[in-house]
Design a protein around this motif. Structure first.
Motif, mmCIF file in Angstrom:
data_model
loop_
_atom_site.group_PDB
_atom_site.id
_atom_site.type_symbol
_atom_site.label_atom_id
_atom_site.label_comp_id
_atom_site.label_asym_id
_atom_site.label_seq_id
_atom_site.Cartn_x
_atom_site.Cartn_y
_atom_site.Cartn_z
ATOM 1 N N GLN A 85 48.153 4.533 65.880
ATOM 2 C CA GLN A 85 47.299 4.901 67.007
ATOM 3 C C GLN A 85 47.535 4.015 68.224
ATOM 4 N N CYS A 180 38.854 1.487 68.914
ATOM 5 C CA CYS A 180 39.302 2.770 69.480
ATOM 6 C C CYS A 180 38.242 3.312 70.437
ATOM 7 N N ALA A 191 40.662 5.433 64.572
ATOM 8 C CA ALA A 191 41.767 5.839 63.701
ATOM 9 C C ALA A 191 41.585 5.354 62.271
#
Length: 560
Positions: A85, A180, A191
């Motif tokens: 990610q 995130c 993620a």
């Protein structure tokens, strides 16, 4: 692994009833597929909407990771998802999976633990950063790293007790998990949360007051650093009764730490420079020693050159040295900013003082006042250096021993440098310069150097008494590193410290009692050079061990 459910067969159910009940329990993959097939489901709900809180944080609350230890299998799907990610480099990880081991031979216990940034209520990384490259969002509580602001000093790596910030050599900056935050803003799970096949990780909303209360009772995680330092918000929970001897699997690891060679050079040479000016000031104003050599600027110039070299070497430790000018914006909270400012003032005063002594021939009152100002600025700088490492709360770097080590380094190298400066005088003014120096106060310098060198060695290796500790404390592990992986460094350091800091100064002091003849000078000159080189080498080796032998706190790791 089958996902846990609250639906359990009633008491008295037959074996067939129990099998039928288990078949009705969907795995995480099955539930994801079922949600995906529902056309009327909002798009983001497909991505583990159930693992997000129903409402955003309110005042006094923040987002936090919630980890179900019973569900964590150690598969590292979360690590892989985080890596992909965020586009991390090889060897770079913002989330790790460690192992706790304990129990008995009859009933051993192995517990996997996934961990990332704990987004602490009082983050140490934010407090220590000299360029304010960290920000704690007032709404979500997420601790973000501002990559554009970072200069790569890595002080946050020292400060964080959970080994969260990771230095990227290619980029020259530190980076870390931000939960995130862009995904959370879009109502999508991070993620690591979305990737876990057992739903061991969730995002929850926690009350910050409750986190503080829980940290006071040390109910964070077995084997983890004390939570009352930064107040981590991650919640680890289990329905099982964990054994009291649950400890990290890597607890007995004997790997040395990063030596940080630019910092080794910077600390030793700045303390050398401060030591020279301190010795000069004490000799004139306290001990009232006099002589022609005291009026010559040789030792001042040597200290000035080495001090400037030290400050230049310090920039080599930065990943982005061109932005070093930012390093004083964190004066309010960062000891690193304070050290930089103190030594900046010291460098400026030394420049003026050296010019006054060497070329400008300033008035006696002006030079005396400037000398005192130089000493004060230098002592403040050394104090800030001590506090930088003490503030990390690493036992090997605690205030008392570190302050004594840094002070004795300044005295040992200051005395050795003044002796070298007198040798330079003898080369410029003839043997009479060196003879005068040895006759007037050379014996005092040599005896003081021998005494300080002995004291320094005693303080350095006093930690070896912890080898007898019954518990595997951080101090015992540091002592084990000194006599284990760092044993060669330790032996060389002791040898050069004793010979260059004790034996040669005592021999030179014995010659200084008598009238120094031309024949004696043949011994004095190489002896002085050897004293300076060996003491400098010894202090560099000590400072190498200062970084390499420290045991850094961290979350439980894997098997050593």
């Amino acid at each position: 692994m089958v996902a846990k459910t609250k639906n359990t067969p009633p008491q008295g159910a037959t074996l067939i009833d129990r099998f039928l009940q288990e078949q009705q329990q969907l795995t995480a993959v099955d539930r994801f597929s079922s949600w995906h097939e529902q056309e009327d489901t909002p798009a983001q709900a497909k991505h583990y909407k159930a693992l997000l809180p129903a409402e955003p944080p309110k005042e006094g609350q923040q987002y936090a990771f919630d980890v179900d230890l019973d569900a964590c299998s150690g598969c590292k799907s979360c690590v892989t998802a985080c890596h992909n990610q965020n586009g991390l480099d090889d060897g770079e990880a913002w989330r790790d999976v460690g192992v706790l081991v304990g129990g008995s031979t009859a009933l051993p216990v192995i517990q996997h633990v996934t961990s990332a940034c704990h987004h602490c209520i009082e983050p140490a990384c934010l407090e220590g950063c000299p360029v304010l490259a960290y920000d704690k969002d007032p709404v979500t509580g997420i601790v973000k790293h501002l990559d554009d602001q970072c200069i790569g000093c890595q002080y946050c790596v020292f400060k964080c007790p959970y080994d969260v910030p990771k230095y990227n050599k290619q980029l020259g900056i530190v980076r870390k998990c931000d939960m995130c935050s862009d995904r959370l803003a879009a109502d999508e799970a991070p993620a690591c949360v979305a990737a876990c096949p057992n739903e061991a990780i969730r995002i929850t909303v926690v009350d910050q007051a409750q986190v503080v209360e829980d940290c006071e009772t040390n109910t964070f995680l077995p084997g983890a650093p004390d939570p009352d330092y930064t107040l981590p918000t991650t919640n680890y929970h289990t329905d099982r009764v964990m054994p009291r001897n649950l400890l990290p699997a890597d607890r007995h690891s004997t790997v040395t730490n990063e030596p940080h060679l630019p910092l080794v050079a910077m600390l030793v040479l700045t303390q050398l420079s401060v030591g020279v000016f301190l010795i000069d000031w004490l000799a004139v104003n306290v001990l009232r020693l006099s002589g022609d050599a005291l009026s010559r600027p040789s030792h001042v110039i040597v200290a000035f050159v080495l001090g400037m070299t030290a400050l230049a070497a310090s920039t080599l430790h930065l990943g982005r040295p061109l932005y070093a000018f930012r390093a004083i914006v964190g004066l309010r909270t960062s000891w690193l900013s304070r050290e930089i400012l103190a030594f900046g003032v010291f460098a400026g005063l030394v420049s003026v003082y050296a010019a006054s002594r060497a070329w400008l021939q300033g008035s006696a009152a002006f030079v005396e006042g400037l000398s005192a100002a130089v000493v004060i600025a230098g002592v403040v700088g050394v104090f800030c250096s001590v506090m930088i490492y003490h503030d990390t709360r690493r036992p090997f770097w605690r205030f008392g021993p570190t302050a004594v080590k840094f002070t004795l380094t300044a005295l040992v190298l200051g005395l050795a440098t003044v002796l070298v400066a007198h040798l330079i005088d003898s080369m410029v003014y003839g043997d009479a310069g060196m003879s005068s120096a040895l006759r007037d106060w050379g014996r005092f310098l040599c005896l003081s150097l021998a005494g300080c060198s002995v004291a320094k060695l005693v303080v350095e290796f006093g930690i070896l008494v912890h080898l007898k500790d019954r518990k595997l404390t951080a101090q015992r592990r540091s002592a084990g590193l000194l006599v284990g992986p760092l044993s060669r460094v330790t032996l060389v350091r002791v040898a050069v410290g004793l010979f260059g800091g004790v034996v040669l100064p005592l021999l030179l002091a014995a010659d200084a009692v008598n009238d120094v003849s031309h024949g004696a000078m043949r011994f004095a000159a190489p002896a002085v050079v050897a004293i300076f080189c060996l003491t400098l080498l010894g202090e560099l080796l000590e400072r190498y061990s200062f970084f390499a032998a420290v045991v850094a706190p961290r979350m439980p790791g894997g098997h050593a």
